[in-house]
Motif scaffolding. Structure first.
Motif, short mmCIF file in Angstrom:
data_model
loop_
_atom_site.label_atom_id
_atom_site.label_comp_id
_atom_site.label_asym_id
_atom_site.label_seq_id
_atom_site.Cartn_x
_atom_site.Cartn_y
_atom_site.Cartn_z
N ASN A 88 5.70 -7.42 -4.34
CA ASN A 88 5.62 -8.06 -2.96
C ASN A 88 4.53 -8.93 -2.92
O ASN A 88 3.35 -8.43 -3.15
CB ASN A 88 5.43 -6.50 -1.94
CG ASN A 88 5.40 -7.27 -0.65
OD1 ASN A 88 5.76 -8.27 -0.32
ND2 ASN A 88 5.35 -6.16 0.52
N SER A 89 4.95 -10.25 -2.66
CA SER A 89 3.54 -11.32 -2.49
C SER A 89 2.87 -11.04 -1.35
O SER A 89 1.57 -11.66 -1.28
CB SER A 89 4.40 -12.60 -2.52
OG SER A 89 5.38 -12.66 -1.43
N ALA A 90 3.35 -10.05 -0.27
CA ALA A 90 2.37 -10.15 0.76
C ALA A 90 1.32 -8.79 0.62
O ALA A 90 0.56 -8.87 1.55
CB ALA A 90 3.35 -9.76 1.98
N GLU A 91 1.43 -8.24 -0.32
CA GLU A 91 0.39 -7.20 -0.36
C GLU A 91 -0.02 -6.83 -1.90
O GLU A 91 0.68 -7.44 -2.70
CB GLU A 91 0.94 -5.83 0.14
CG GLU A 91 2.03 -5.37 -0.79
CD GLU A 91 2.60 -3.97 -0.32
OE1 GLU A 91 2.15 -3.35 0.81
OE2 GLU A 91 3.45 -3.36 -0.81
N LEU A 92 -1.29 -6.36 -2.22
CA LEU A 92 -1.62 -6.04 -3.53
C LEU A 92 -1.75 -4.43 -3.76
O LEU A 92 -2.15 -3.82 -2.91
CB LEU A 92 -3.14 -6.42 -3.71
CG LEU A 92 -3.41 -8.06 -3.58
CD1 LEU A 92 -4.86 -8.23 -3.55
CD2 LEU A 92 -2.72 -8.69 -4.74
N LYS A 93 -1.01 -4.03 -4.79
CA LYS A 93 -0.87 -2.85 -4.94
C LYS A 93 -1.22 -2.37 -6.65
O LYS A 93 -0.40 -3.03 -7.18
CB LYS A 93 0.62 -2.19 -4.61
CG LYS A 93 0.99 -0.74 -4.89
CD LYS A 93 2.44 -0.39 -4.41
CE LYS A 93 2.47 0.96 -4.44
NZ LYS A 93 4.05 1.32 -4.02
N THR A 94 -2.19 -1.44 -6.47
CA THR A 94 -2.88 -1.04 -7.48
C THR A 94 -2.73 0.46 -7.77
O THR A 94 -2.99 1.35 -6.90
CB THR A 94 -4.04 -1.27 -7.96
OG1 THR A 94 -4.09 -2.96 -7.62
CG2 THR A 94 -4.68 -1.22 -9.25
N ILE A 95 -2.24 0.79 -8.90
CA ILE A 95 -2.00 2.35 -9.37
C ILE A 95 -2.95 2.62 -10.67
O ILE A 95 -2.71 2.01 -11.74
CB ILE A 95 -0.53 2.80 -9.69
CG1 ILE A 95 0.56 2.62 -8.55
CG2 ILE A 95 -0.27 4.14 -10.14
CD1 ILE A 95 1.12 1.17 -8.50
N ARG A 96 -3.67 3.81 -10.29
CA ARG A 96 -4.77 4.00 -11.39
C ARG A 96 -4.64 5.62 -11.97
O ARG A 96 -4.04 6.17 -10.97
CB ARG A 96 -6.18 4.01 -11.33
CG ARG A 96 -6.40 2.56 -10.84
CD ARG A 96 -7.93 2.23 -10.26
NE ARG A 96 -8.18 0.88 -9.87
CZ ARG A 96 -8.74 0.09 -10.93
NH1 ARG A 96 -9.03 0.23 -12.00
NH2 ARG A 96 -9.12 -1.25 -10.29
N ALA A 97 -4.53 6.02 -13.01
CA ALA A 97 -4.38 7.24 -13.39
C ALA A 97 -5.24 7.55 -14.76
O ALA A 97 -5.24 6.63 -15.46
CB ALA A 97 -2.82 7.69 -13.73
#
Length: 518
Positions: A179-188
């Protein structure tokens, strides 16, 4: 003559085995070059590689045998001609036809054996090595993650891990860029990797992490504040255990999977192919009838005609059908319902007074500009929809035709490749008797050129047959048809001890006759 036959066969066996293994080695190297990216760096066991090469060698045998027969026949007859043994045999009263008779029997036996091998063994070999390649490419799933570096093998994602041990890893970071409208980052902190049964999704089972979501552009609810552009709404979610699913449609492994298993015609014998072709033709005929009926029932002319004939005019039973699969399912349901019903007498068409029917007729000259414009727009939209529907149906028909052609091509390929062994023998043996050069020098060069011509012809025929330009039978048998008169001409030239290329002598005779007339 019996001793001579044994002598010819012994002379033929040695060069044939040598050239066969050389041809097989060249084809296997070509295979390895094609799949080098999938085989390198995977830590594969030697036994797996040997098993893969074994099945690949079996599937390449119909291509290696024609080249081996061509080259060995050139070498054998070239050796006989170079050592003057061929001249001695001819002086003793043996013609080239009798000399080649024992070798012809051996070659025909090889051709028949090749057909049975390609018909019963090669389909199994194709299935085996396709499965092994797919399993190796499945292993690629765990190897695309490199510790300490971002990887972008999967479209829309950037993934980085710190350490990896098999399918387990630590300190993972996933950037979701779909999705170019948001930044989404998953860390684990840690996680495990596994794939769905159908191979369409990749799952990360994550432990002790968080998800950060932030919009790239600030919304307009901040009003006219000067610092509104620096405010970006976002949220952060913590988790102990979570499973993150990634779509593998853009992953290279998915493309390889389609390439491996779409050509199921390679895994069938001629009897199974013939049965499949008959089934495909019946299904294609039924599909064509349904598509034709679906198109006609949507047309106003046929709707009005059906109404006058006592049928429902606008109740199109296919109007909610949006795909060919739904169309086939709906047709099968109707057939089953029709079988369950008892046989009834067909009712007579109801009489309709056409003068009482109201079919609205509009004249553009009597319309207002607004209604006229709206009518044109409606007609354009309706026409575009009809064109899209027809184009979709044409694509369906083209795909069905192409699928049918692939099965027919494979059917004729099994016969044509086996018969090409006999044709190339009658090209190579007389040519070797004419050039009288043995060894692996000139014969190798001549055989390579001839086989290149044959390979180009069969490749062109395959491509033209697959594209529907020529029939599949002509595409596969075309090279044999072209080489057959050449083989007969070479055989006649060898029998008469004449050179195949006699054009200079023809030109000299023509020049002498011209000088005599002058």
């Amino acid at each position: 003559m019996k001793k001579l036959s044994i002598f010819f066969i012994k002379s033929f066996v040695g060069p044939f085995l040598a050239t066969f293994f050389i041809s097989m080695f060249m084809l296997i190297m070509q295979f390895l070059w094609k799949y080098i990216d999938d085989l390198m760096g995977k830590g594969l066991e030697i036994s797996i590689i040997i098993e893969l090469l074994f099945y690949v060698s079996a599937s390449l045998l119909p291509l290696a045998l024609p080249l081996a027969i061509l080259l060995s026949s050139l070498i054998v007859m070239g050796n006989l001609g170079e050592s003057n043994e061929l001249t001695a045999l001819k002086s003793s009263g043996l013609s080239i036809y009798k000399i080649l008779k024992p070798l012809t029997a051996v070659v025909i036996f090889i051709a028949i054996g090749t057909f049975y091998f390609s018909n019963y063994i090669i389909p199994i070999a194709n299935y085996k090595w396709h499965s092994i390649i797919y399993d190796i490419q499945e292993k690629k799933m765990t190897s695309f993650l490199k510790p300490g570096a971002y990887t972008q093998e999967i479209d829309g994602f950037s993934i980085k891990i710190k350490e990896k041990d098999g399918n387990s890893f630590t300190d993972i970071i996933i950037h979701d860029r779909r999705n170019s409208a948001e930044l989404k980052t998953i860390r684990a902190d840690a996680g495990e990797l596994y794939q769905s049964d159908n191979g369409e999704f990749l799952y990360f089972k994550l432990f002790n992490g968080d998800v950060i979501e932030e919009l790239k552009n600030a919304p307009s609810f901040q009003g006219s504040k000067k610092n509104s552009k620096s405010i970006f709404p976002g949220r952060k979610t913590d988790f102990k255990t979570a499973t993150y699913k990634l779509d593998m449609s853009g992953f290279k492994l998915q493309r390889s999977k389609e390439e491996m298993f779409k050509d199921d015609y390679e895994m069938l014998n001629v009897f199974q192919i013939d049965e499949t072709v008959d089934s495909l033709r019946k299904n294609f005929d039924e599909l064509s009838k349904m598509l034709r009926k679906n198109t006609l029932t949507k047309h106003p002319y046929f709707q009005a005609k059906n109404y006058l004939a006592g049928k429902e005019p606008t109740n199109n039973k296919y109007q909610n059908v949006h795909s060919t699969k739904e169309l086939i399912e709906k047709s099968n349901e109707e057939k089953n319902q029709h079988k369950k019903k008892t046989v009834k007498q067909t009712p007579a068409p109801k009489k309709v007074d056409s003068s009482k029917l109201i079919f609205p007729v509009f004249k553009f000259s009597e319309m207002s500009d607004e209604k006229r414009k709206g009518t044109f727009n409606h007609m354009n939209i309706q026409l575009e929809n009809n064109i899209k529907t027809l184009n979709g149906q044409l694509d369906i028909i083209k795909n069905r035709h192409r699928q049918l052609r692939k099965f027919e091509i494979e059917f004729h390929r099994k016969f044509a490749l086996s018969f090409s062994i006999i044709i190339l023998f009658f090209v190579g043996a007389p040519l070797g008797a004419i050039v009288k050069k043995g060894g692996f020098g000139a014969p190798v060069v001549i055989a390579a050129l001839l086989f290149m011509v044959y390979f180009v012809l069969i490749t062109i025929g395959d491509g033209m047959a697959d594209g529907g330009i020529i029939p599949p039978s002509l595409g596969m048998w075309g090279p044999n048809i072209i080489l057959t008169p050449i083989a007969l001409l070479l055989l006649k030239s060898a029998a008469n001890d004449k050179s195949f290329v006699a054009f200079p002598n023809i030109f000299k005779r023509f020049k002498r006759k011209k000088d005599t007339n002058d």
